[in-house]
Scaffold this motif. Structure first.
Motif, PDB file in Angstrom:
ATOM      1  N   LYS A   1       0.817  -1.224   0.000  1.00 34.00           N
ATOM      2  CA  LYS A   1       0.000   0.000   0.000  1.00 34.00           C
ATOM      3  C   LYS A   1       0.847   1.270   0.000  1.00 34.00           C
ATOM      4  O   LYS A   1       0.317   2.377   0.024  1.00 34.00           O
TER       5      LYS A   1
ATOM      6  N   LEU B   1      14.192   0.176  -0.130  1.00 30.55           N
ATOM      7  CA  LEU B   1      14.848  -0.568   0.957  1.00 30.55           C
ATOM      8  C   LEU B   1      16.260  -0.965   0.576  1.00 30.55           C
ATOM      9  O   LEU B   1      17.121  -1.153   1.444  1.00 30.55           O
TER      10      LEU B   1
ATOM     11  N   PRO C   1      12.893  13.831   3.049  1.00 34.24           N
ATOM     12  CA  PRO C   1      14.233  14.158   3.574  1.00 34.24           C
ATOM     13  C   PRO C   1      14.672  15.572   3.183  1.00 34.24           C
ATOM     14  O   PRO C   1      14.177  16.114   2.186  1.00 34.24           O
TER      15      PRO C   1
ATOM     16  N   GLN D   1       9.499  14.651  -6.215  1.00 34.90           N
ATOM     17  CA  GLN D   1       8.948  13.294  -6.364  1.00 34.90           C
ATOM     18  C   GLN D   1       8.457  12.759  -5.023  1.00 34.90           C
ATOM     19  O   GLN D   1       7.420  12.089  -4.957  1.00 34.90           O
TER      20      GLN D   1
HETATM   21  C1  HEM Z   1       1.368   3.858   3.338  1.00 36.12           C
HETATM   22  C2  HEM Z   1       2.573   3.648   3.820  1.00 36.12           C
HETATM   23  C3  HEM Z   1       3.817   4.397   3.429  1.00 36.12           C
HETATM   24  C4  HEM Z   1       3.977   5.696   3.054  1.00 36.12           C
HETATM   25  C5  HEM Z   1       2.921   6.800   2.967  1.00 36.12           C
HETATM   26  C6  HEM Z   1       5.388   5.868   2.741  1.00 36.12           C
HETATM   27  C7  HEM Z   1       5.947   7.041   2.291  1.00 36.12           C
HETATM   28  C8  HEM Z   1       7.267   7.206   1.945  1.00 36.12           C
HETATM   29  C9  HEM Z   1       7.823   8.378   1.305  1.00 36.12           C
HETATM   30  C10 HEM Z   1       7.048   9.616   0.892  1.00 36.12           C
HETATM   31  C11 HEM Z   1       9.143   8.168   1.147  1.00 36.12           C
HETATM   32  C12 HEM Z   1      10.148   9.111   0.483  1.00 36.12           C
HETATM   33  C13 HEM Z   1      10.034   8.870  -0.983  1.00 36.12           C
HETATM   34  C14 HEM Z   1      10.950   9.703  -1.828  1.00 36.12           C
HETATM   35  O1  HEM Z   1      12.017  10.128  -1.335  1.00 36.12           O
HETATM   36  O2  HEM Z   1      10.595   9.934  -3.012  1.00 36.12           O
HETATM   37  C15 HEM Z   1       9.438   6.859   1.687  1.00 36.12           C
HETATM   38  C16 HEM Z   1      10.701   6.302   1.739  1.00 36.12           C
HETATM   39  C17 HEM Z   1      10.958   5.056   2.240  1.00 36.12           C
HETATM   40  N1  HEM Z   1      10.046   4.128   2.680  1.00 36.12           N
HETATM   41 FE1  HEM Z   1       8.049   4.389   2.814  1.00 36.12          FE
HETATM   42  N2  HEM Z   1       6.042   4.681   2.942  1.00 36.12           N
HETATM   43  C18 HEM Z   1       5.125   3.757   3.365  1.00 36.12           C
HETATM   44  C19 HEM Z   1       5.375   2.439   3.686  1.00 36.12           C
HETATM   45  C20 HEM Z   1       6.608   1.864   3.769  1.00 36.12           C
HETATM   46  C21 HEM Z   1       6.874   0.497   4.209  1.00 36.12           C
HETATM   47  C22 HEM Z   1       5.812  -0.507   4.620  1.00 36.12           C
HETATM   48  C23 HEM Z   1       8.233   0.333   4.165  1.00 36.12           C
HETATM   49  C24 HEM Z   1       9.062  -0.877   4.524  1.00 36.12           C
HETATM   50  C25 HEM Z   1       8.737  -2.116   4.242  1.00 36.12           C
HETATM   51  C26 HEM Z   1       8.823   1.589   3.709  1.00 36.12           C
HETATM   52  C27 HEM Z   1      10.173   1.821   3.551  1.00 36.12           C
HETATM   53  C28 HEM Z   1      10.715   2.996   3.078  1.00 36.12           C
HETATM   54  C29 HEM Z   1      12.136   3.220   2.924  1.00 36.12           C
HETATM   55  C30 HEM Z   1      13.267   2.255   3.300  1.00 36.12           C
HETATM   56  C31 HEM Z   1      12.283   4.501   2.384  1.00 36.12           C
HETATM   57  C32 HEM Z   1      13.605   5.206   2.004  1.00 36.12           C
HETATM   58  C33 HEM Z   1      14.032   6.082   3.131  1.00 36.12           C
HETATM   59  C34 HEM Z   1      15.313   6.830   2.824  1.00 36.12           C
HETATM   60  O3  HEM Z   1      15.782   6.849   1.679  1.00 36.12           O
HETATM   61  O4  HEM Z   1      15.872   7.424   3.778  1.00 36.12           O
HETATM   62  N3  HEM Z   1       7.804   2.488   3.473  1.00 36.12           N
HETATM   63  N4  HEM Z   1       8.284   6.295   2.155  1.00 36.12           N
END
Ligand code: HEM
Lengths: 86, 185
Positions: A65, A73, B95, B118
């Motif tokens: 989702k 990751l 970030p 993005q």
């Molecule tokens: C509805 C649920 C979630 C939302 C709204 C969400 C939202 C986001 C957003 C906006 C980003 C940054 C994207 C970008 O830089 O373009 C991000 C990064 C990330 N998300 Fe999620 N995410 C969700 C669920 C998850 C789940 C379940 C996981 C792990 C299994 C996860 C792991 C990560 C990781 C590892 C990053 C990169 C962080 C980094 O580069 O420092 N996310 N997420």
């Protein structure tokens, strides 16, 4: 070689995963059988991701989702494999 | 707080505290992006840099507008901003868009700008999906912001050689063609 294994082969059970919730130390997240250390991420501070998810868990289903793919990751080190539960 | 307005959102099945948390994280992302974009814009110099300055400035002012537009909705729904700005910064849903190690590397600058947009596109898509057909006012606001974030993404990706964006520059700096209806002159 007997007794030598890489970090990726190390088995991490749910109990160990749960302890790494980012509140008292490193933040681990399990996805598709692998355990990642996301402690270095700005977006996983204190093991909290977007107020929606917590570290220390298997988030394989939850990622479906998310507004991004699992490749996010891959920027983080793999610390082991999640031990299968019967 | 607007009590009945919040009640309607709750009744529609939205977890208001979860939504509020996301709105605060996005308000924080907008304000911090405004701050970091200020530093990027200052460093967009020279022949290549100057050509980017104008859209970077539009995106910078529009991101500040997004912050301004989000805050009233947070309070209407019974939420609030953290009292400590350091805490607010660390809550940001995207970030920090930090200046690259080599500020004369225009491609690296563009990548920072593009990644920030993005991330915002992902965030507002999440809020739209969460609120569609349930919380009409937050949806309308998140959609208006999403329109602008998508245009910002398109501008920057055009510069990175991803083909035409289909958009032209704003008629005035930080015009916010979609979000302006939520702002007070
Ligand atoms: C509805 C649920 C979630 C939302 C709204 C969400 C939202 C986001 C957003 C906006 C980003 C940054 C994207 C970008 O830089 O373009 C991000 C990064 C990330 N998300 Fe999620 N995410 C969700 C669920 C998850 C789940 C379940 C996981 C792990 C299994 C996860 C792991 C990560 C990781 C590892 C990053 C990169 C962080 C980094 O580069 O420092 N996310 N997420």
């Amino acid at each position: 070689m007997k007794g030598v294994y890489t970090v990726q082969e190390r088995e991490i059970d749910l109990e160990e995963l749960r302890r790494h919730d980012g509140l008292r130390g490193p933040a681990y997240v399990a996805y598709a059988g692998k355990v990642y250390d996301v402690s270095g991420s700005f977006l996983w501070q204190k093991g909290n991701h977007q107020g929606l998810h917590r570290a220390g868990r298997d988030l394989t289903v939850e990622l479906e989702k998310a507004p991004h793919d699992a490749d996010f990751l891959e920027r983080f080190p793999v610390v082991g494999r999640l031990k299968k539960t019967k | 707080m607007a009590r009945v307005a919040r009640e309607m959102v709750e009744k529609a099945g939205i977890k208001v505290e979860e939504l509020l948390d996301l709105l605060v994280r996005n308000a924080a992302a907008e304000l911090t992006t405004y701050y970091y974009y200020t530093i990027l814009r200052v460093n967009l110099v020279g022949l290549e840099g100057e050509s980017l300055k104008e859209i970077a400035e539009d995106a910078r002012i529009e991101d500040r507008n997004h912050f301004e537009a989000l805050v009233p909705r947070i309070y209407e729904l019974g939420g609030k901003l953290p009292e400590d700005m350091k805490e607010f910064h660390d809550l940001a849903g995207c970030p920090p868009a930090k200046l690259p190690a080599d500020p004369t590397d225009i491609k690296a600058m563009l990548e920072v700008l593009l990644k920030a947009e993005q991330c915002a596109v992902r965030q507002y898509t999440t809020i739209c999906n969460m609120t569609a057909g349930k919380d009409h006012r937050t949806y309308d606001l998140a959609l208006a912001i999403l329109h602008e974030e998508i245009e910002h993404e398109a501008w920057f990706s055009e510069f990175l050689g991803e083909g035409p964006s289909g958009h032209f520059k704003r008629s005035r700096v930080g015009e916010s063609p979609y979000v302006s209806k939520f702002l007070h002159p």
